[in-house]
Each structure stands twice: as structure tokens, then as C-alpha cells.
Design an enzyme around this catalytic site. Structure first.
Site, PDB file in Angstrom:
ATOM      1  CE  LYS A   1      -3.690   2.570   0.482  1.00 49.13           C
ATOM      2  NZ  LYS A   1      -4.592   2.805  -0.664  1.00 49.13           N
ATOM      3  CD  GLU A   2       2.433   3.886   3.638  1.00 53.95           C
ATOM      4  OE1 GLU A   2       2.987   4.812   3.025  1.00 53.95           O
ATOM      5  OE2 GLU A   2       1.476   4.071   4.407  1.00 53.95           O
TER       6      GLU A   2
END
Length: 464
Positions: free
Chosen positions: A317-318
Site C-alpha cells: 500500500k505504501e
């Protein structure tokens, strides 16, 4: 007298266990049947997510280099966006079980290439067709190319249970007076194709798109002989979900010209891409790796006491596993730490994957300690940690205080997240108990949903 008694008891037994069984079902069946599950579009939207049954195959839904992919997955993701809900996927290998799940309310939609027939139409409502599909015989070129059905002689054809293949073969066998044997098995089409490729079995049947995808990485498969001419394939919903069916049909009509054909070409007509996705060690289809950093992630997850696939979901996600990723705000590295956080948790070089990851792990441990007493339940606390990682624990703590003030449960993310979303409302962010002021809290709430959604996918497709 003895014969008369035997006859009497025989008739009585028949009445009790035969005729009366039918009578009871007709007159009192409603008392014995389970309650019908009812949930249409409004209920699904109010719940916030749609559950869809997808097939467990190499084109429908899988992980490739950490990213969720698949023909049905991308279609469903677009549909969920149209309906303004989250997407929850349920992997079901058994087609009959998928229909059971639909009736029981475990799923709202079956997203498989299903051909309409009388038996299925009695169980569910069919959408307008997504397209047309051929069914093909799959054999090995070493067995010889089939140009007529009688060339199979008395061979055995293995087919997947619950699919239409058996009825298609039976109709051909009866009409042409053929001698082949049909054996049904719970094995998926792709498992049966594997067995054809390695010579364990001689013949199977599959939808043409699945056969084509597998033929790209198995030399020597013959998929040229069609079992049946092109037929329409659709998705299905419960009969008592007419508004969901209407929304599904409207979406399909909008997507028929461009979106669906483009996706079909991506997954079924590009043999090179299909081969690499299906054979990469970073694909859930061929290996059990999410990224090249899995060993580091597992080590970090062990320090956190997390499932490693959850930490991998956060990394995905990051940064999408990009060690040199830099956000517009200046966050860097695998776990996208801000400069002040990098310094605080001992990261000198944010582009070094080991340093970046372990700095993020130390920060996550700090957040875990921060929330431990207030939220003792581990599964609930995870969501507080993720939200804090995204927006800062000060804003989440404000939402926690508001939750307490308004008499709701401060130990459940469901309650606290409502107040986090309200932190963009002046009536709430100007409250004296709020210390960190305005925040776009809905973004953090969606962030938690996204990370947990990726985690659910990793759990379903990647071994622990």
C-alpha cells in the site's frame, strides 16, 4: 392372517415414510425449510461491501508481484466502484457450492462464466451475457489431433463436477451413439489440464479462454476441437435481488464496447504476459512469494507479532515494494516514512530496504504500545495502528476522545472510525477535547480498509 398383517404394515410404512413425506413437505415444508436470505442492492450499499464468488484459476484472481490481478477481479473492482461499495472476494472451486453460498447469503453474486440452463435458472437470476464462450476438448498432441468424435473410441474424458461439460458430452454421446466414458471429478479444469499435460489422463474439457491461457505455457496441448458452438455466459445473483440485477445489467451494457473486450485481450489473448504472470515466482499461481523482500518482511513481522502477509500488505500500500519511492509530501522508502520519523527511528538511508523496513517496524511497535492499554483486543488494535500510521496517532486519539464523549465504544474501530471521519466537520474538530484539529479522516478510514482488503487477498492466495 399373517399375510394380511404383513401387507398392512407394509402399506403403513409406505404411508409414513413415502406418501406422508411428500404430504408434509407440501403442507408444512415452510416449517422445515431454512429462512430465505434476502438482501438487495440497497442493503448491500448500506452494509458497505459486495461479496462475490470467484473461481480459483489462473486468470480470474491472483497475486502478481504483490498486486491483485485477474479478469474477474478487475471486472468486479470496477463494478464495486460503480455501486460505491468495497469488494470482498470469496474463492470457490466448487460451482454447486457457489450456488449454495448465493442462496445462504454468503455471497451476493457469482462472477464465473456460467451458461444458462433450466436447473441453474431455478436457483438464481442471470445477468445479460458478458460474452460468448466455446467449450473445447483438451488433449495432448501426442495422442493425435481429433477431427471427429468417433476417434475417441472408448476413451475416458474427465470433467469438473458442477460444470455444464458433462451434460454437453452426454448429449453428444446419445445423439451420435458414441462409446467414450465420462468421469466427473472435483478437480478444477486447470488441475485436469495439468494432468493432461503430464500424461496422467488423456482428455478433459475446459472453457476456451482457460484452455488458451494454459496452452501458452504448456507445449503440445491440443485445444482445437470444439465441444459446443459459442454460447452466452453470464454472472448470477439471487432471485430476490432484482435491483442488484438491474444495476449489474446496466453496468455490463456500459462496459461491453471497450472495457470488457480490452480486459479479455489482456488476460486471454496476450500469451507472453499470461506466461510470465503464470510462471513467475512472484505470482501466487506458480510460487509463494509476494516480493523480493519477503524474508525481510517476515523478520519484521515476527518482531511485531503480525502475520507477515499483513506487513507485506502495508508495504504494498505504501510503496508497491519500490525502495526509491518518494511521495509528494516527502515520505521515502518501502514504508514511506517522513523525514522526522526516519530520524526518530534510526534510518540514515531511506532507500536501503533493510533500514527503511526496520525503521517502519520500530514505528509500528511504538504505535502498538501507544494503543495497547486503550484497545486490548489485538485484531481491533491493528486497525488503530494502521490508521495512526497513515494520518498520525494524534488525529486517531482525537477520534477516540470524541467516541468516549458521545458514549460509544472506544475499543472498537467501527465506532472510533465514525468520529475520525467527522474530523473534517467544524462541529467536531473545533470541540475542546480535539487537540490536533482538522483532518480528512475519511482518507485514513479508507486506507485501513484498503490495507485489510489486500491482506485478505494475500491470506487467500499466499501461504503463511
Amino acid at each position: 392372517m399373517k399375510k394380511s398383517l404383513i401387507l398392512f404394515f407394509s402399506i403403513l410404512t409406505l404411508l409414513l415414510f413415502g406418501v406422508q413425506c411428500t404430504f408434509i413437505e407440501k403442507n408444512f415444508g415452510s416449517k422445515f425449510k431454512e429462512e430465505v436470505y434476502i438482501l438487495d442492492l440497497a442493503g448491500i450499499q448500506n452494509r458497505g461491501f459486495i461479496r462475490a464468488a470467484v473461481d480459483n484459476n489462473s486468470t480470474g484472481y491472483y497475486i502478481y508481484r504483490g498486486r491483485r490481478m485477474g479478469y474477474e477481479y478487475e471486472l468486479l473492482r470496477d463494478l464495486a466502484k460503480r455501486l460505491n461499495v468495497q469488494l470482498h472476494l470469496v474463492m470457490v472451486a466448487d460451482i454447486d457450492k457457489a450456488f449454495d453460498y448465493l442462496q445462504e447469503g454468503k455471497v451476493d453474486l457469482i462472477a464465473m462464466n456460467l451458461e444458462k440452463n433450466m436447473e441453474r435458472s431455478e436457483k438464481a437470476s442471470f445477468s445479460i451475457p458478458l460474452g460468448k464462450m466455446n467449450t473445447v476438448l483438451v488433449g495432448n498432441e501426442s495422442s493425435g489431433k481429433i477431427t471427429a468424435w468417433d476417434q475417441l473410441a472408448s476413451d475416458t474424458i474427465y470433467v469438473r463436477e458442477g460444470a455444464v461439460y458433462k451434460s454437453q458430452l452426454c448429449a453428444l454421446k446419445d445423439s451420435l451413439l458414441l462409446k467414450y466414458t465420462i468421469v466427473t471429478t472435483p478437480d478444477h479444469e486447470e488441475t485436469l489440464i495439468d494432468q493432461v499435460a503430464d500424461g496422467t489422463i488423456k482428455w478433459t474439457i475446459a472453457d476456451q479462454n482457460i484452455a488458451q491461457a494454459n496452452a501458452t505455457y504448456y507445449d503440445g496441448l491440443d485445444i482445437s476441437w470444439k465441444v459446443q458452438k459459442e454460447g452466452d455466459v453470464s454472472w448470477v445473483v439471487r432471485e430476490n435481488s432484482p435491483k442488484l440485477l438491474t444495476a449489474l445489467d446496466d453496468w455490463l451494457e456500459d462496459k461491453q464496447k471497450r472495457f470488457i473486450p480490452d480486459l479479455y485481450a489482456k488476460y486471454f489473448l496476450n500469451s507472453k504476459n499470461s506466461y510470465f504472470r503464470s510462471n513467475s515466482p512472484f505470482s501466487s499461481l506458480a510460487g509463494n512469494q509476494i516480493s523480493v523482500y519477503d524474508d525481510m518482511i517476515k523478520n519484521g513481522a515476527e518482531q511485531l507479532g503480525w502475520d507477515w502477509r499483513l506487513l507485506a500488505s502495508l508495504v504494498y500500500k505504501e510503496s508497491r515494494f519500490d525502495t526509491v519511492a518518494t511521495s509528494y509530501a516527502g515520505a521515502k522508502g518501502l514504508l514511506q516514512l517522513m523525514p522526522v520519523t526516519l530520524e526518530r527511528f534510526g534510518v540514515d538511508n531511506p532507500n536501503d530496504p533493510q533500514q527503511s523496513l526496520m525503521g517502519g517496524v520500530r514505528y509500528l511497535r511504538y504505535l502498538d504500545k501507544f494503543w495497547m492499554e486503550r484497545v486490548p483486543d489485538t485484531s481491533e488494535r491493528l486497525k488503530f495502528i494502521l490508521a495512526s500510521y497513515n494520518i498520525g496517532h494524534g488525529h486517531v486519539e482525537d477520534a477516540w476522545r470524541l467516541t468516549m464523549k458521545f458514549g460509544e465504544n472506544t475499543q472498537t474501530w467501527a465506532d472510533v472510525s465514525k468520529f475520525l471521519e467527522l474530523k473534517s466537520d467544524p462541529d467536531y474538530y473545533r470541540d475542546p477535547i480535539v487537540k490536533s484539529g482538522f483532518a480528512k479522516g475519511h482518507l485514513a478510514v479508507n486506507y485501513v480498509k484498503d490495507v485489510m482488503s489486500v491482506f485478505e487477498s494475500y491470506k487467500a492466495l499466499v501461504e503463511p
